[in-house]
Design a protein around this motif. Structure first.
Motif, mmCIF file in Angstrom:
data_model
loop_
_atom_site.group_PDB
_atom_site.id
_atom_site.type_symbol
_atom_site.label_atom_id
_atom_site.label_comp_id
_atom_site.label_asym_id
_atom_site.label_seq_id
_atom_site.Cartn_x
_atom_site.Cartn_y
_atom_site.Cartn_z
ATOM 1 N N LEU A 60 0.773 -1.198 -0.064
ATOM 2 C CA LEU A 60 0.007 0.027 0.226
ATOM 3 C C LEU A 60 0.744 1.259 0.130
ATOM 4 O O LEU A 60 0.631 2.417 -0.729
ATOM 5 C CB LEU A 60 -0.921 -0.058 1.265
ATOM 6 C CG LEU A 60 -1.987 1.133 1.358
ATOM 7 C CD1 LEU A 60 -2.669 1.131 0.138
ATOM 8 C CD2 LEU A 60 -2.769 1.212 2.571
ATOM 9 N N GLY A 61 1.754 1.226 0.685
ATOM 10 C CA GLY A 61 2.739 2.529 1.049
ATOM 11 C C GLY A 61 3.588 2.584 -0.271
ATOM 12 O O GLY A 61 3.484 3.777 -0.816
ATOM 13 N N GLY A 62 3.983 1.519 -1.019
ATOM 14 C CA GLY A 62 4.680 1.627 -2.423
ATOM 15 C C GLY A 62 3.730 2.237 -3.457
ATOM 16 O O GLY A 62 4.071 2.987 -4.162
ATOM 17 N N ALA B 42 6.270 -8.855 -17.171
ATOM 18 C CA ALA B 42 5.592 -7.989 -15.986
ATOM 19 C C ALA B 42 5.614 -8.681 -14.582
ATOM 20 O O ALA B 42 5.887 -8.098 -13.693
ATOM 21 C CB ALA B 42 4.088 -8.239 -16.436
ATOM 22 N N ASP B 43 5.952 -9.955 -14.832
ATOM 23 C CA ASP B 43 6.141 -10.788 -13.422
ATOM 24 C C ASP B 43 7.154 -10.402 -12.788
ATOM 25 O O ASP B 43 7.607 -10.183 -11.460
ATOM 26 C CB ASP B 43 6.121 -12.242 -13.755
ATOM 27 C CG ASP B 43 4.700 -12.913 -13.371
ATOM 28 O OD1 ASP B 43 3.612 -12.138 -12.597
ATOM 29 O OD2 ASP B 43 4.648 -14.093 -13.603
ATOM 30 N N ASN B 44 8.403 -10.131 -13.501
ATOM 31 C CA ASN B 44 9.755 -9.669 -13.209
ATOM 32 C C ASN B 44 9.668 -8.399 -12.472
ATOM 33 O O ASN B 44 10.410 -8.007 -11.635
ATOM 34 C CB ASN B 44 10.668 -9.859 -14.158
ATOM 35 C CG ASN B 44 11.111 -11.418 -14.484
ATOM 36 O OD1 ASN B 44 10.749 -12.413 -13.739
ATOM 37 N ND2 ASN B 44 11.498 -11.462 -15.601
ATOM 38 N N ARG B 45 8.980 -7.452 -13.186
ATOM 39 C CA ARG B 45 8.801 -6.139 -12.433
ATOM 40 C C ARG B 45 8.262 -6.167 -11.210
ATOM 41 O O ARG B 45 8.647 -5.570 -10.347
ATOM 42 C CB ARG B 45 8.032 -5.358 -13.586
ATOM 43 C CG ARG B 45 8.865 -4.743 -14.758
ATOM 44 C CD ARG B 45 7.906 -3.692 -15.523
ATOM 45 N NE ARG B 45 6.642 -4.138 -15.850
ATOM 46 C CZ ARG B 45 6.345 -4.482 -16.998
ATOM 47 N NH1 ARG B 45 7.210 -4.693 -17.858
ATOM 48 N NH2 ARG B 45 5.116 -4.530 -17.356
ATOM 49 N N ARG B 46 7.118 -6.778 -11.021
ATOM 50 C CA ARG B 46 6.425 -6.813 -9.817
ATOM 51 C C ARG B 46 7.094 -7.656 -8.692
ATOM 52 O O ARG B 46 7.247 -7.197 -7.657
ATOM 53 C CB ARG B 46 4.910 -7.490 -9.982
ATOM 54 C CG ARG B 46 4.119 -7.552 -8.666
ATOM 55 C CD ARG B 46 2.653 -7.989 -8.789
ATOM 56 N NE ARG B 46 2.094 -7.016 -9.552
ATOM 57 C CZ ARG B 46 0.503 -7.292 -9.923
ATOM 58 N NH1 ARG B 46 0.311 -8.362 -9.565
ATOM 59 N NH2 ARG B 46 -0.001 -6.262 -10.556
ATOM 60 N N GLY B 47 7.932 -8.666 -9.227
ATOM 61 C CA GLY B 47 8.704 -9.450 -8.143
ATOM 62 C C GLY B 47 9.898 -8.604 -7.524
ATOM 63 O O GLY B 47 10.335 -8.686 -6.405
ATOM 64 N N ALA B 48 10.522 -7.805 -8.743
ATOM 65 C CA ALA B 48 11.592 -6.930 -8.152
ATOM 66 C C ALA B 48 11.015 -6.013 -7.114
ATOM 67 O O ALA B 48 11.564 -5.691 -6.032
ATOM 68 C CB ALA B 48 12.128 -6.266 -9.297
ATOM 69 N N ALA B 49 9.858 -5.273 -7.318
ATOM 70 C CA ALA B 49 9.265 -4.498 -6.396
ATOM 71 C C ALA B 49 8.791 -4.798 -5.114
ATOM 72 O O ALA B 49 9.153 -4.407 -4.261
ATOM 73 C CB ALA B 49 8.273 -3.717 -7.292
ATOM 74 N N GLY C 16 11.776 -5.247 -2.991
ATOM 75 C CA GLY C 16 12.382 -3.806 -2.796
ATOM 76 C C GLY C 16 13.779 -3.846 -3.685
ATOM 77 O O GLY C 16 14.428 -2.996 -3.466
ATOM 78 N N VAL C 17 13.785 -4.456 -4.627
ATOM 79 C CA VAL C 17 15.008 -4.279 -5.531
ATOM 80 C C VAL C 17 14.623 -3.425 -7.072
ATOM 81 O O VAL C 17 15.510 -3.219 -7.815
ATOM 82 C CB VAL C 17 15.826 -5.356 -5.945
ATOM 83 C CG1 VAL C 17 16.192 -6.200 -4.837
ATOM 84 C CG2 VAL C 17 14.710 -6.438 -6.864
ATOM 85 N N GLY C 18 13.494 -3.008 -6.864
ATOM 86 C CA GLY C 18 13.113 -2.191 -8.134
ATOM 87 C C GLY C 18 11.907 -1.451 -7.775
ATOM 88 O O GLY C 18 11.307 -1.394 -6.833
ATOM 89 N N PRO C 19 11.545 -0.290 -8.717
ATOM 90 C CA PRO C 19 10.506 0.499 -8.212
ATOM 91 C C PRO C 19 9.110 -0.012 -8.139
ATOM 92 O O PRO C 19 8.889 -1.087 -9.084
ATOM 93 C CB PRO C 19 10.607 1.546 -9.500
ATOM 94 C CG PRO C 19 11.318 0.599 -10.491
ATOM 95 C CD PRO C 19 12.128 -0.334 -10.044
ATOM 96 N N VAL C 20 8.321 0.520 -7.324
ATOM 97 C CA VAL C 20 7.025 -0.158 -7.231
ATOM 98 C C VAL C 20 6.254 0.822 -8.260
ATOM 99 O O VAL C 20 6.322 1.814 -8.237
ATOM 100 C CB VAL C 20 6.458 0.118 -5.736
ATOM 101 C CG1 VAL C 20 4.890 -0.060 -5.646
ATOM 102 C CG2 VAL C 20 7.122 -0.740 -4.655
ATOM 103 N N ARG C 21 5.176 -0.012 -8.997
ATOM 104 C CA ARG C 21 4.541 0.582 -9.854
ATOM 105 C C ARG C 21 3.000 0.575 -9.382
ATOM 106 O O ARG C 21 2.775 -0.216 -8.736
ATOM 107 C CB ARG C 21 4.425 -0.080 -11.250
ATOM 108 C CG ARG C 21 5.851 0.120 -11.850
ATOM 109 C CD ARG C 21 5.963 -0.888 -13.054
ATOM 110 N NE ARG C 21 7.013 -0.796 -13.780
ATOM 111 C CZ ARG C 21 7.325 -0.255 -15.118
ATOM 112 N NH1 ARG C 21 6.123 0.334 -15.727
ATOM 113 N NH2 ARG C 21 8.427 -0.097 -15.524
#
Length: 377
Positions: free
Chosen positions: A58-60, A161-168, A171-176
């Protein structure tokens, strides 16, 4: 003992009577929350890990939406010569607390999405890693190499898409703020309103006075317009297809698995720990929407999930394997109860099972209206 007397509107400290009334209200609020927590059934209680993940998500999501609006609004103001207003906008405090205190983040649809997403991610993260075949690549990598260009493109999109969300999530990628379009629109306007509330009222003086060459006494109206334009820009840039859920639905549609293919694909999605794909495959095969299938997958009872799997043609042995894998990942699930659920589902004729689950395939708004009418009665 010292007291912090904060001047009120009249320049005087709040009276002792007002403080006492406020303290009394706080006691009532704390008691109401304590009673709600005390009588909350274990089946509805979130574990600490899930609670922490929801708070982080939620914060992200709020921070990502806020950053988009602030950055572009500040750029617009700077281009119009209001550099001090742009700097003030970029340096504003987080809007998470004001939105929470206003109760906006308690929105049932928003929380339903975030809780369900977190529970599904947590469940699939807890699955024991498995290898379907020693020399076979993971399911998405295998599908990305498919000679069918539509399947390959959809698999690559889901993998990204899975990799983007997994990284977020790690904590190693930006939250979208990759919410469904309606929820994203609602959240962005809440964020815009909270950013606006941090500045003076429209028509008021700019911080530090009018800037040379800036918008002058109309500065706050310019600030409002910049925030609104930045929000509209973020809304226009949103592409629903970038969400893992949408990408999984496209891939499931491209595969269009036959009944005899579906069971093995679902087991491979489990082995690969691809929650969105598991749900997407099952939603496509059953005609039940993604949100409903996701709920059935994370529901620790598991009885309707077994019935749904039976209804779409998954054989009894594979239903049991899916149930055991989910039970090993979720300590709330009972293996004995799973065996009973598999027996109960298998006792249904497949056509009868599909008929029993037909209400879940109705339009989402129609189902909501039916529930509302039932509550009113």
């Amino acid at each position: 003992m010292t007291f912090d007397f904060t001047p009120g509107d009249g320049g005087t400290a709040p009276s002792g009577h007002a403080r006492a009334i406020g303290a009394d209200a706080r006691v009532d609020t704390r008691l109401r929350h304590a009673i709600g927590d005390l009588f909350l059934p274990d089946s509805a209680r979130l574990d600490d890990r899930t609670r922490a993940r929801i708070h982080r998500l939620l914060g992200g999501v709020v921070a990502a939406a806020e950053a988009e609006v602030r950055r572009h609004a500040a750029r617009l103001l700077a281009a119009r010569g209001a550099t001090r207003a742009a700097e003030a906008l970029l340096g504003g405090a987080s809007v998470l607390s004001p939105l929470s205190e206003a109760g906006l983040l308690r929105d049932p649809e928003l929380m339903k999405e975030l809780v369900a997403r977190t529970e599904l991610d947590g469940l699939f993260d807890a699955l024991a890693p498995a290898v379907v075949a020693p020399d076979r690549p993971s399911l998405l990598v295998h599908l990305a190499d498919s000679p069918d260009g539509v399947v390959a493109a959809a698999a690559l999109a889901l993998l990204a898409a899975d990799n983007r969300r997994g990284a977020a999530n790690e904590g190693v990628g930006p939250v979208r703020s990759d919410l469904p379009a309606q929820l994203r629109q609602r959240l962005l306007w809440w964020v815009a309103a909270a950013i606006r509330a941090q500045g003076p009222e429209p028509g008021g003086p700019e911080p530090g006075g009018p800037e040379p060459g800036g918008p002058g006494s109309g500065g706050m109206a310019e600030r409002d317009r910049a925030i609104a334009d930045a929000t509209l820009r973020s809304l226009a840039a949103h592409d629903e297809r970038d969400r893992p859920e949408a990408a999984a639905a496209r891939l499931a549609g491209a595969i269009d698995a036959r009944a005899d293919e579906l069971g093995p694909l679902l087991l491979e999605a489990l082995a690969d720990r691809r929650g969105a794909l598991f749900v997407g495959l099952l939603a496509h095969a059953s005609g039940v929407d993604h949100d409903q299938v996701r709920h059935l997958v994370v529901d620790p009872r598991g009885d309707l999930l077994t019935l749904l799997l039976h209804a779409v043609g998954v054989d009894r042995a594979r239903i049991a394997r899916i149930g055991v894998a989910l039970a090993e990942a979720d300590p709330r699930r009972d293996l004995e109860r799973l065996a009973d659920a598999v027996d109960w589902a298998a006792a249904h004729d497949r056509a009868d099972a599909r008929a029993a689950l037909a209400p879940l395939a109705l339009d989402r708004d129609f189902r909501a209206a039916v529930r509302s009418l039932a509550r009113a009665r």
